[in-house]
Design an enzyme around this catalytic site. Structure first.
Site, PDB file in Angstrom:
ATOM      1  N   LYS A  80      15.335   5.817 -10.986  1.00 19.91           N
ATOM      2  CA  LYS A  80      15.507   4.359 -11.071  1.00 19.91           C
ATOM      3  C   LYS A  80      16.595   4.010 -12.081  1.00 19.91           C
ATOM      4  CE  LYS A  80      10.660   3.563  -9.988  1.00 19.91           C
ATOM      5  NZ  LYS A  80       9.345   3.070 -10.397  1.00 19.91           N
ATOM      6  N   LYS A  93      13.124  14.024  -2.850  1.00 20.58           N
ATOM      7  CA  LYS A  93      11.992  14.748  -2.303  1.00 20.58           C
ATOM      8  C   LYS A  93      12.060  16.220  -2.670  1.00 20.58           C
ATOM      9  CE  LYS A  93       9.643  11.697   0.124  1.00 20.58           C
ATOM     10  NZ  LYS A  93       9.311  11.984   1.476  1.00 20.58           N
ATOM     11  N   TYR A 123     -15.336 -19.915   6.531  1.00 22.94           N
ATOM     12  CA  TYR A 123     -16.242 -18.806   6.196  1.00 22.94           C
ATOM     13  C   TYR A 123     -15.513 -17.800   5.298  1.00 22.94           C
ATOM     14  CZ  TYR A 123     -19.225 -14.697   6.779  1.00 22.94           C
ATOM     15  OH  TYR A 123     -20.008 -13.596   6.543  1.00 22.94           O
ATOM     16  N   LYS A 161       6.992  11.250  -8.290  1.00 22.25           N
ATOM     17  CA  LYS A 161       6.624  10.461  -7.111  1.00 22.25           C
ATOM     18  C   LYS A 161       5.208  10.870  -6.720  1.00 22.25           C
ATOM     19  CE  LYS A 161       8.280   9.016  -2.601  1.00 22.25           C
ATOM     20  NZ  LYS A 161       7.018   9.167  -1.913  1.00 22.25           N
ATOM     21  N   ASP A 195     -14.022 -19.952  11.154  1.00 23.63           N
ATOM     22  CA  ASP A 195     -13.828 -18.631  10.529  1.00 23.63           C
ATOM     23  C   ASP A 195     -13.061 -18.756   9.220  1.00 23.63           C
ATOM     24  OD1 ASP A 195     -13.363 -16.619  13.545  1.00 23.63           O
ATOM     25  OD2 ASP A 195     -15.096 -17.646  12.685  1.00 23.63           O
ATOM     26  N   GLY A 196     -12.080 -19.664   9.212  1.00 25.89           N
ATOM     27  CA  GLY A 196     -11.259 -19.859   8.013  1.00 25.89           C
ATOM     28  C   GLY A 196     -12.125 -20.302   6.838  1.00 25.89           C
ATOM     29  N   CYS A 204      13.202  10.797  31.501  1.00 26.34           N
ATOM     30  CA  CYS A 204      12.588  10.609  32.808  1.00 26.34           C
ATOM     31  C   CYS A 204      13.235   9.378  33.411  1.00 26.34           C
ATOM     32  CB  CYS A 204      11.089  10.396  32.622  1.00 26.34           C
ATOM     33  SG  CYS A 204      10.311   9.529  33.972  1.00 26.34           S
ATOM     34  N   ARG A 235      -0.337  -1.991   0.307  1.00 28.95           N
ATOM     35  CA  ARG A 235       1.031  -2.325   0.666  1.00 28.95           C
ATOM     36  C   ARG A 235       1.102  -2.923   2.074  1.00 28.95           C
ATOM     37  NH1 ARG A 235       5.061   0.656   3.188  1.00 28.95           N
ATOM     38  NH2 ARG A 235       7.123  -0.063   2.661  1.00 28.95           N
TER      39      ARG A 235
END
Ligand code: IVH
Length: 700
Positions: free
Chosen positions: A299, A323, A43, A125, A40-41, A435, A146
């Site tokens: 910043k 925010k 490929y 933002k 797989d690697g 509980c 990310r």
């Protein structure tokens, strides 16, 4: 093999033709004949080379290109990319006073005088998805999401389709390596047009521009991405080689010159009051902008100060997200249900008459706990104001008492668990009701298992929450280790094999077993997080792994810390644990309780037999610094830096900072007016550093 960056167009065309034929042949061997010839690697390496060549020569993409086919690769989904420099998130502030506190903290950390205003940059933002795009020698070579901050998904092909992303950079002073980071978004007008088209085609309608951008960027077929109008703004950097600059605004200016879109609402602000003003101005402009913003990012402009401030956990100290207030709406509570979480906590949830808040339809809101219900006097049938802030679960702000039904009565949470019927208990001083059923309660067991396989834990592809529930019900997965015995269980199962069940087939069953096998080796920090110990999130898990670098060291230490319980103060292992910067007594008690419980010990033994938990390795932090891997204690006041900065500088060089002196301490840094810690250090004969000695080490 010629590196992709050195290929001529002719060589690239030749390579692409060969790769198309070769990848098609391996696909046929793998899928058609179940007889792969390569790993797989290997490929994946072919697929990656194909993608990188296409990224450099988009005009050469072939009709029969493997990148145009969907879902043929053996590992479905996207390739993983490890970020050379982690992608961090931001802490939050919600009002002007908290913004001023942020400014104060920076002043204290840098020991600045109280008057001089700090130069900041205020940027909108953007409410989108962050990405990192890598340029080598000025050419775009790769882009990634990310992800969990350390590892993201390879979205090169999809980013290629964004017209405003420069594929080659022009201009002076181009760095040899440049990772540009920013936010991909969908404009409001483009979002409305897309949804209108989707309605016409009978396709999926997106709840908001952010979801539409995410759904478009994370398409396996980049032809679909290409049909969606995506845009982005660039705002920070990852790995760079050959880039010198003094301020953040200078960096943004360079980005603009190299051809990246930089947000035009960005402001340079002298001091925190200017930040407060810029925030108010942007809030007024918010509705007119063609893209969604959910706040302002503050910043510190000076890069030398950014470097000194550094990071705490997963967020920088030199930046913060301010925010905007949450969006609100009014609706009625139709029902109150009670959910049971992974640690047994009962959470009341209001089922609401569906209502749109900030463009999203909301039909549930958390009521947190009985105390909150009592405080706000929330009752069944009440009209309430609810609010939504970012991705968090909607909350009830207040009850509209003038609209309360006449026959309403106060709400009381049940005395028994709604899932297993066990008693509900409430510990002294805690608001949570739990509980008492432990893992005998299916809700707790299932939630813990879901956490165990979740993205930041074992991250088992193809094993989602619904599957866990189904396997649990059949009795095939009851404890974490059962996951790694699932294939055996299935092989031994003479009734209905997984491949014959609804929603499964031979291929998907096989893929699941493969995905499980791929996770038999796991890093200690992820493993600790996966256990779902109360209060232990990713940052704490990492902290524990740093201090107890192997599973056996950790277990021995936690068991030692639990002996003679109640006499915590006399127990050295417990004292060491609670003194780790970032742990504290309450978390230490939860940890000790977890490792002391018999069924957790059994679960750990069973996992240990199935898995290889690799020792924690600090990734080259500090390198050959004399502080790397050492435990250091600060005492007394320093002249040239604050305690906070001293700790952070030591941690950045790979040191562990402890709160108290013991025989395990390597260095004690002694400032002015040090007291008993210095005495203890001298009694124990430990290495003592003056402020001057410490400065020489960190400035070396
Ligand atoms: S700076 C270390 N600037 O907000 C620097 N982030 O809540 C970290 N975001 O993960 C990011 N607009 O996805 C930065 N102008 C901006 C931003 C921004 C949006 C996102 C970003 C980040 C998240 C944190």
């Amino acid at each position: 093999m010629i590196p992709v960056t050195d290929l001529t167009a002719e060589q690239a065309a030749e390579d692409l033709a060969l790769l198309a034929a070769e990848i098609a042949r391996h696909d046929a061997l793998y899928h058609g004949k179940d007889a792969p010839e390569i790993s797989d690697g290997d490929y994946d390496a072919l697929v990656r080379r194909n993608r990188e060549i296409e990224a450099r020569f988009p005009e050469l993409i072939r009709e029969d290109s493997p990148s145009r086919r969907v879902g043929t690769a053996p590992t479905e989904g996207f390739d993983k990319v490890t970020h050379a420099v982690p992608m961090l998130s931001l802490g939050n502030v919600f009002d002007d006073d908290e913004a001023r506190e942020f400014d104060q903290k920076i002043r204290r950390f840098l020991s600045l005088d109280a008057e001089a205003p700090i130069p900041y940059v205020a940027e909108p933002k953007i409410d989108g998805l962050s990405f990192s795009a890598r340029y080598e020698g000025g050419r775009f070579v790769r882009a990634a999401t990310r992800g969990d901050g350390t590892t993201g998904e390879d979205i090169t092909a999809n980013m290629m389709t964004i017209a405003s992303l420069p594929k080659t950079l022009s201009g002076e002073d181009l760095p040899a390596i440049l990772e540009v980071r920013g936010e991909v978004y969908m404009g409001k007008a483009d979002f409305r047009a897309l949804n209108a088209r989707q309605v016409e085609r009978g396709g999926k309608v997106f709840a908001n521009p952010r979801n539409a951008a995410a759904g478009s960027l994370r398409q396996l077929d980049s032809k679909i991405t290409a049909e969606r109008a995506l845009s982005f703004f660039a705002y920070s950097w990852g790995e760079v080689d050959g880039l010198e600059m003094a301020s953040h605004h200078e960096f943004l200016e360079r980005l603009r010159r190299w051809g990246f879109p930089v947000n035009p609402e960005t402001r340079i602000c002298e001091g925190v009051e200017a930040l407060v003003e810029a925030t108010a101005e942007l809030a007024l402009k918010r509705a007119e902008l063609d893209y969604d913003i959910d706040g302002v990012v503050y910043k510190v402009d000076r890069i030398d100060w950014q470097k000194r401030l550094g990071f705490v956990s997963r967020a920088p100290r030199w930046a913060i997200a301010r925010k905007f207030p949450a969006e609100q709406a009014q609706t009625r509570i139709n029902r109150i249900i009670v959910q049971v979480g992974r640690t047994g906590v009962l959470t009341p949830v209001a089922e609401l008459e569906p209502v749109t808040v900030g463009g999203v339809v909301v039909s549930r809101a958390t009521l947190h706990n009985q105390d909150e219900i009592d405080r706000k006097d929330i009752r069944l049938g009440d009209m309430v104001t609810i609010q939504r802030a970012g991705d968090v679960i909607p909350q009830v702000v207040e009850v509209l008492l003038d609209q309360r039904p006449e026959d309403s009565a106060p709400y009381a949470m049940p005395e028994t668990c709604p899932v297993c019927g066990s008693h509900v208990v409430q510990q002294e001083g805690e608001v949570a009701r739990r509980c008492s059923g432990g893992l005998t309660c299916p809700a707790q067991a299932v939630e813990r298992l879901k956490h165990f396989v979740s993205r930041n834990a074992f991250d088992i592809e193809g094993l989602g929450g619904k599957h866990i529930e189904a396997f649990y019900e059949r009795g095939e997965i009851r404890a974490p280790a059962d996951i790694f015995r699932l294939k055996e269980t299935d092989d031994a199962n003479s009734l209905i094999k997984l491949r014959n069940r609804e929603g499964w087939g031979a291929k998907s069953a096989e893929n699941l077993f493969k995905a499980i096998d791929e996770r038999r080796v796991i890093g200690l920090d992820r493993f600790i997080f996966a256990l779902g110990i109360p209060q232990v999130g990713q940052a704490t898990a990492r902290l524990l792994a740093e201090h107890y670098p192997s599973l056996s060291t950790l277990r021995t230490a936690m068991e030692a810390a639990g002996t003679g319980a109640g006499e915590e103060e006399d127990n050295e292992a417990f004292t060491a644990l609670k003194n780790i910067n970032g742990i504290g007594p309450s978390m230490a008690r939860d940890l000790v309780a977890f490792f002391a419980e018999k069924h957790n010990q059994d679960a750990l033994d069973a996992l240990d037999a199935q898995l290889t938990v690799t020792d924690f390795e600090r990734v080259a932090i500090g390198g050959d610094s004399p502080l790397s891997g050492k435990t250091i204690v600060f005492t007394g006041t320093m002249d040239t830096m604050s305690r906070g900065e001293a700790k952070a500088r030591a941690q950045a060089l790979g040191a562990k900072v402890a709160g108290s002196v013991s025989s395990k301490t390597d260095y004690v840094v002694v400032g002015a007016d040090a007291g008993s810690k210095e005495k203890k250090a001298r009694d124990l004969g430990l290495a003592i550093l003056t402020e001057q000695d410490f400065r020489e080490i960190i400035d070396a």
